[in-house]
Design a protein around this motif. Structure first.
Motif, PDB file in Angstrom:
ATOM      1  N   MET A 195      25.566 209.008 -48.650  1.00  0.00           N
ATOM      2  CA  MET A 195      25.085 209.721 -47.456  1.00  0.00           C
ATOM      3  C   MET A 195      23.598 210.085 -47.579  1.00  0.00           C
ATOM      4  O   MET A 195      22.834 209.935 -46.641  1.00  0.00           O
ATOM      5  CB  MET A 195      25.938 210.988 -47.263  1.00  0.00           C
ATOM      6  N   LYS A 196      23.221 210.551 -48.816  1.00  0.00           N
ATOM      7  CA  LYS A 196      21.822 210.945 -49.040  1.00  0.00           C
ATOM      8  C   LYS A 196      20.877 209.766 -48.803  1.00  0.00           C
ATOM      9  O   LYS A 196      19.801 209.921 -48.247  1.00  0.00           O
ATOM     10  CB  LYS A 196      21.649 211.462 -50.468  1.00  0.00           C
ATOM     11  N   ILE A 203      20.404 209.145 -45.126  1.00  0.00           N
ATOM     12  CA  ILE A 203      19.497 210.131 -44.511  1.00  0.00           C
ATOM     13  C   ILE A 203      18.049 209.677 -44.738  1.00  0.00           C
ATOM     14  O   ILE A 203      17.231 209.642 -43.819  1.00  0.00           O
ATOM     15  CB  ILE A 203      19.725 211.544 -45.113  1.00  0.00           C
ATOM     16  N   ALA A 204      17.749 209.292 -45.974  1.00  0.00           N
ATOM     17  CA  ALA A 204      16.390 208.846 -46.306  1.00  0.00           C
ATOM     18  C   ALA A 204      16.046 207.570 -45.532  1.00  0.00           C
ATOM     19  O   ALA A 204      14.964 207.461 -44.931  1.00  0.00           O
ATOM     20  CB  ALA A 204      16.283 208.611 -47.804  1.00  0.00           C
ATOM     21  N   ASN A 219      15.443 208.244 -41.804  1.00  0.00           N
ATOM     22  CA  ASN A 219      14.201 208.982 -41.542  1.00  0.00           C
ATOM     23  C   ASN A 219      12.958 208.123 -41.762  1.00  0.00           C
ATOM     24  O   ASN A 219      11.967 208.275 -41.056  1.00  0.00           O
ATOM     25  CB  ASN A 219      14.139 210.259 -42.384  1.00  0.00           C
ATOM     26  N   PRO A 249      13.750 209.492 -54.899  1.00  0.00           N
ATOM     27  CA  PRO A 249      14.907 208.974 -55.641  1.00  0.00           C
ATOM     28  C   PRO A 249      15.614 207.801 -54.966  1.00  0.00           C
ATOM     29  O   PRO A 249      16.580 207.278 -55.499  1.00  0.00           O
ATOM     30  CB  PRO A 249      15.838 210.189 -55.722  1.00  0.00           C
ATOM     31  N   LEU A 250      15.125 207.393 -53.793  1.00  0.00           N
ATOM     32  CA  LEU A 250      15.742 206.267 -53.079  1.00  0.00           C
ATOM     33  C   LEU A 250      15.541 204.971 -53.890  1.00  0.00           C
ATOM     34  O   LEU A 250      14.420 204.675 -54.288  1.00  0.00           O
ATOM     35  CB  LEU A 250      15.071 206.136 -51.709  1.00  0.00           C
ATOM     36  N   PRO A 251      16.636 204.199 -54.132  1.00  0.00           N
ATOM     37  CA  PRO A 251      16.441 202.941 -54.868  1.00  0.00           C
ATOM     38  C   PRO A 251      15.432 202.037 -54.159  1.00  0.00           C
ATOM     39  O   PRO A 251      15.340 202.051 -52.925  1.00  0.00           O
ATOM     40  CB  PRO A 251      17.830 202.305 -54.873  1.00  0.00           C
TER      41      PRO A 251
END
Lengths: 245, 331
Positions: free
Chosen positions: A1-2, A5-6, A9, A90-92
């Motif tokens: 989910m996180k 969101i990233a 956006n 922290p997004l891959p």
């Protein structure tokens, strides 16, 4: 989910700050409009001619729309170091790159609509295979966007990105069978045609619009998906190489 | 966790140039650790290595018994750089926020990258704007902010995910006096709130005011690492004469050491040198000596020994570079 969101956006921010900006909207509309108008006028509203040039117009609109904008926006973000800041999140990396390119893909799809909408008023499009058309346009938009990405991560300045894009785009128009069938090109240019992603996208589009294809559909699809993956992973490799030195 | 950063034998080359040469240090939880050095000393490269934006080089082959260790927040950065990155806040030496977004929008956007939901990130953005005193300009575009406001927003953006460790790369460089003071106040507040801060600067007075421990880096090598009070101990109570003058003759240092063999001389620039005050060194005699040697004396001033003098002692001739930067003025 996180991650979603990233992802969402980043996409929304890019759409708002780049793709919906008046200069880009006008570029996205005017460029395909000018090309389409020019070719349609030349065909003097002959239904058969319009169909035969629609493939080229859709393809060129997608190719120029996606590569131009993505090459510029990513280069711009590299210059003002916001891209570096994104890399610290922290997004891959593959999610980050997909989020940054999704706006470009949507922009390409919107560009493809312009010649189609114009053609709607001038000819009968009832025989067009819309399923195949949609897949072809989508894969063309993805492969062109990833080509723009590869260019953007390989250069430092916006003008370099523009020049480098043209180095690929203009030969592609003539070599990928859009306006001249590949069979009419000199024999020694054929290998070049076969290594260009738009060749397969254009072939799928020819099939969807005119019912004539050079290659079997599965080969076009496989080649386009292959090019998309190759360009995507090459870009990832280049980003890792240049930023995580 | 007492040690937030543990570095052993860190090396980095750019082409043939070694930017960082086998540095080792630790940073303790809750401290402001100052990383000092002139431009090009390796400060930003070290930050890039500690934040996973650059990959360290292997230890040179001629040191087979040594190996590189790099732990940040207890995680091996060499193996898991991405795992470390969301525990850090980084404020680089240049602002890296979106110029076309407002301050509030920038903070909301950067918070979203950490997966923070809309309502929570809006609250967090408002809270941070209040902390850095930017509530009044929250809706203005970042591009329209002054340098000082930009730095404060950049710090706020680095804090959106509440990191325990904050890297600040030259946070006050290029700011006017008021803006620099405001950034320093903010750093002190963050430290009081328990944030560990890794601060690079080439302003020695700033480091002296803010940091608990300092490391000096010159040409990629670390000099001493110690607490500010320990570093200042050897020069406590010492006084120096700083002489501003015309160009010095070629063999000035030799002549000076013949006349004043027990006085140490430091030439800090083409028209600037410093000598330690001693009972034998009288100002009128010094001025007379200089004039005899053909040196035009512009100004002689007495000053207390400071961290700058420690830096000079530790790094020797390299101090000239930092002094030139200081001459441009500490905001």
């Amino acid at each position: 989910m996180k991650r979603w969101i990233a992802f969402w956006n980043i996409l929304m921010k890019d759409v708002r700050t780049y793709y919906l900006k008046p200069p880009n909207v006008s570029w996205g509309l005017l460029f395909p409009l000018a090309w389409t108008g020019m070719f349609f006028l030349r065909s003097q509203a002959n239904a058969r001619d319009i169909l035969s040039i629609l493939t080229g117009l859709v393809c060129v609109s997608v190719l120029f729309g996606t590569t131009s904008l993505l090459a510029v926006t990513i280069t711009f973000e590299k210059k003002n170091r916001t891209f570096e800041r994104l890399l610290l999140s922290p997004l891959p990396l593959n999610w980050l790159v997909l989020a940054k390119t999704s706006g470009g893909i949507l922009f390409g799809l919107a560009n493809a609509l312009v010649p189609v909408l114009l053609a709607c008023f001038l000819t009968d499009l009832s025989k067009v295979g819309w399923g195949q058309f949609g897949v072809a346009v989508f894969l063309l938009a993805v492969s062109s966007t990833f080509l723009g990405l590869l260019i953007a991560v390989s250069v430092s300045e916006v003008f370099e990105a523009q020049a480098f894009s043209n180095f690929f785009r203009f030969p592609m128009i003539f070599l990928c069978g859009l306006f001249f069938p590949i069979s009419r090109l000199p024999f020694f240019l054929w290998p070049l045609s076969f290594i260009l992603p738009p060749t397969y996208g254009a072939d799928l589009l020819h099939g969807a619009i005119e019912g004539i294809q050079l290659f079997p559909g599965w080969l076009d699809l496989t080649a386009l998906v292959g090019f998309c993956l190759l360009l995507f992973f090459l870009s990832l490799w280049n980003i890792r190489r240049r930023w995580i030195l | 966790m007492d040690r937030v950063i543990v570095v052993r034998n860190l090396w980095k080359h750019y082409g043939e140039t070694a930017a960082v040469k086998g540095i080792s240090f630790t940073v303790h939880a809750g401290e402001i650790f100052g990383f000092l050095g002139p431009n090009g000393a390796g400060k930003t490269t070290t930050i890039n290595l500690l934040t996973g934006l650059a990959r360290p080089d292997p230890v040179p082959a001629e040191r087979p018994e040594e190996s590189t260790e790099l732990f940040v927040c207890g995680i091996n950065l060499l193996k898991h750089p991405r795992a470390v990155q969301h525990l850090l806040g980084v404020v680089p030496d240049e602002n890296n926020l979106y110029p076309e977004l407002s301050g509030y929008e920038n903070l909301c956007f950067w918070a979203s990258l950490y997966g923070i939901r809309k309502k929570e990130r809006q609250e967090r953005a408002r809270e941070l704007l209040n902390t850095v005193n930017l509530t009044e300009v929250a809706r203005e575009k970042f591009a329209n902010y002054s340098r000082g406001l930009k730095r404060r927003l950049a710090i706020a953006a680095a804090l959106v995910h509440r990191p325990g460790l904050l890297f600040l790369d030259e946070p006050t460089t290029g700011l006017d006096v008021a803006a620099a003071r405001s950034v320093r106040r903010l750093i002190t507040q963050l430290h009081q709130a328990g944030t560990t801060i890794f601060l690079t600067t080439h302003y020695l007075e700033e480091a002296e005011r803010l940091c608990q421990r300092l490391a000096f880096i010159v040409s990629g090598r670390l000099g001493r690492i110690d607490t500010v009070s320990h570093l200042l101990e050897p020069v406590q109570g010492k006084q120096f004469l700083e002489v501003l003058c015309g160009p010095l003759p070629p063999h000035f240092q030799e002549v000076f050491s013949r006349v004043y063999p027990e006085v140490s001389l430091l030439v800090a620039g083409p028209g600037r040198f410093q000598v330690e005050v001693s009972p034998r060194l009288k100002v009128p005699a010094l001025v007379q000596f200089l004039e005899t040697e053909g040196v035009e004396v512009l100004e002689v001033k007495r000053k207390q020994a400071s961290l700058e003098d420690v830096f000079v002692e530790i790094t020797g001739i390299e101090a000239a570079a930092i002094k030139q930067e200081k001459a441009k003025g500490l905001p």
